[in-house]
Design an enzyme around this catalytic site. Structure first.
Site, PDB file in Angstrom:
ATOM      1  N   PHE A   1      -5.698   1.429   1.991  1.00 32.73           N
ATOM      2  CA  PHE A   1      -5.255   0.300   2.804  1.00 32.73           C
ATOM      3  C   PHE A   1      -5.254   0.725   4.266  1.00 32.73           C
ATOM      4  CE2 PHE A   1      -1.567   2.852   1.927  1.00 32.73           C
ATOM      5  CZ  PHE A   1      -0.728   2.723   3.020  1.00 32.73           C
TER       6      PHE A   1
ATOM      7  N   ASP B   1       7.153   6.589   8.444  1.00 30.23           N
ATOM      8  CA  ASP B   1       6.509   5.959   9.591  1.00 30.23           C
ATOM      9  C   ASP B   1       5.248   6.747   9.844  1.00 30.23           C
ATOM     10  OD1 ASP B   1       6.849   3.707  11.489  1.00 30.23           O
ATOM     11  OD2 ASP B   1       6.511   5.271  12.967  1.00 30.23           O
TER      12      ASP B   1
ATOM     13  N   GLY C   1       0.814  -1.211   0.000  1.00 30.88           N
ATOM     14  CA  GLY C   1       0.000   0.000   0.000  1.00 30.88           C
ATOM     15  C   GLY C   1       0.841   1.251   0.000  1.00 30.88           C
ATOM     16  N   LYS C   2       1.861   1.278   0.861  1.00 30.43           N
ATOM     17  CA  LYS C   2       2.744   2.438   0.930  1.00 30.43           C
ATOM     18  C   LYS C   2       3.530   2.601  -0.366  1.00 30.43           C
ATOM     19  CE  LYS C   2       3.524   2.834   5.926  1.00 30.43           C
ATOM     20  NZ  LYS C   2       4.551   2.914   6.990  1.00 30.43           N
TER      21      LYS C   2
ATOM     22  N   ASP D   1      -7.988   3.140   6.295  1.00 31.01           N
ATOM     23  CA  ASP D   1      -8.712   4.021   5.371  1.00 31.01           C
ATOM     24  C   ASP D   1     -10.235   3.827   5.375  1.00 31.01           C
ATOM     25  OD1 ASP D   1      -6.336   5.170   4.698  1.00 31.01           O
ATOM     26  OD2 ASP D   1      -6.253   4.380   2.651  1.00 31.01           O
TER      27      ASP D   1
ATOM     28  N   LYS E   1      -7.340  11.386  -2.565  1.00 36.03           N
ATOM     29  CA  LYS E   1      -6.620  10.959  -1.370  1.00 36.03           C
ATOM     30  C   LYS E   1      -5.266  11.656  -1.263  1.00 36.03           C
ATOM     31  CE  LYS E   1      -4.842   7.043   1.226  1.00 36.03           C
ATOM     32  NZ  LYS E   1      -4.593   5.592   1.315  1.00 36.03           N
TER      33      LYS E   1
END
Length: 204
Positions: A158, A69, A14-15, A161, A181
Site C-alpha cells: 500500500f 508513524d 494496510g498498516k 510501495d 517485504k
C-alpha cells in the site's frame, strides 16, 4: 510480564494487515480500535507523532498501545514527503494533486511528477514505533533504503510501495511477497528492533 496483546493506534487497513502479521510471529495479538481518533500530527518528527498517537489511544482505551508513524523520505525533494507522506497530495510543496481514484494514487502521481527529470532517485522508507504501557513505554526505528522508480510496478502492499525499489532487490516493494517485504521493510525492521528492546526490558 509477557506482552500478549496490543491495541494498534491506527485504522489504516494496510498498516493493520502488516502489523498483525509482524506481531503474530511473536505470538502477540494485535487489536484494532473501534474508532479513528484522528490525531492532529502537529509535530516535526515521526517519533513525536507516533508518541502522540500512542498517548491518545492509551488515554481512550487504557490498554497497551502500539503506534506507528512512518513515511517516505526523498533527498532530492528536500526530505519530502516525510511526515506528510499520507497526505502529500494535498501539501503545498510541489503543488497539490487531485484525488481521482485514491489518496495513495494521488500521492504516487505527485512524487512521480516531481521526480520526472530528477537523476538522484534515492529514497528511504522510515518507521518509528511507540509502545505505551501506561506506566512505561518503549520506542524503536526501522529504515529501508532504495530508489524511486519511474512508474508504478506491482499490486501488493500500500502507499508508495509500487514506486519504491528496496536496495538489493530487482522488485518494487509492491511486487514482493508478504514474507519478502517483512524481511526488508522499514516496518518489519522496526518491529524486530522493538521486540529485541522489550525482551531486554522483561516483557517477552
Amino acid at each position: 510480564m509477557k506482552l500478549k496483546k496490543v491495541l494498534l493506534a491506527t485504522t489504516n487497513a494496510g498498516k493493520v494487515k502488516e502489523m498483525k502479521r509482524l506481531l503474530g510471529f511473536y505470538g502477540i495479538d494485535a487489536e484494532v480500535p473501534d474508532e479513528d481518533l484522528r490525531i492532529e500530527e502537529g509535530s516535526s518528527s515521526f517519533l513525536e507523532n507516533a508518541y502522540l498517537k500512542a498517548q491518545a489511544y492509551w488515554e481512550r482505551y487504557r490498554k497497551p498501545t502500539l503506534a506507528d508513524d512512518s513515511g517516505l523520505v526523498v533527498p532530492a525533494l528536500g526530505g519530502y514527503p516525510g511526515i506528510f507522506s499520507s497526505r502529500f497530495y494535498s501539501h503545498e510543496y510541489g503543488g497539490k494533486e487531485e484525488v481521482i481514484a485514491t489518496k495513495d494514487d494521488a500521492n504516487i502521481r505527485k512524487v512521480l511528477r516531481l521526480m520526472k527529470e530528477v537523476k538522484d532517485r534515492r529514497a528511504t522508507f522510515v518507521a518509528f514505533l511507540v509502545l505505551n504501557l501506561g506506566y512505561s513505554g518503549y520506542w524503536s526505528k526501522g529504515e529501508c533504503n532504495g530508489v524511486i522508480l519511474t512508474e508504478p510496478k506491482g499490486s501488493g502492499g500500500f502507499g508508495y510501495d509500487p514506486i519504491f525499489q528496496p536496495e538489493g532487490s530487482e522488485k518494487s516493494m509492491a511486487e514482493l511477497t508478504p514474507e519478502e517485504k517483512d524481511l526488508l521493510s522499514h516496518r518489519g525492521k522496526a518491529v524486530r528492533n522493538l521486540m529485541s528492546i522489550i525482551k531486554n526490558g522483561g516483557l517477552t
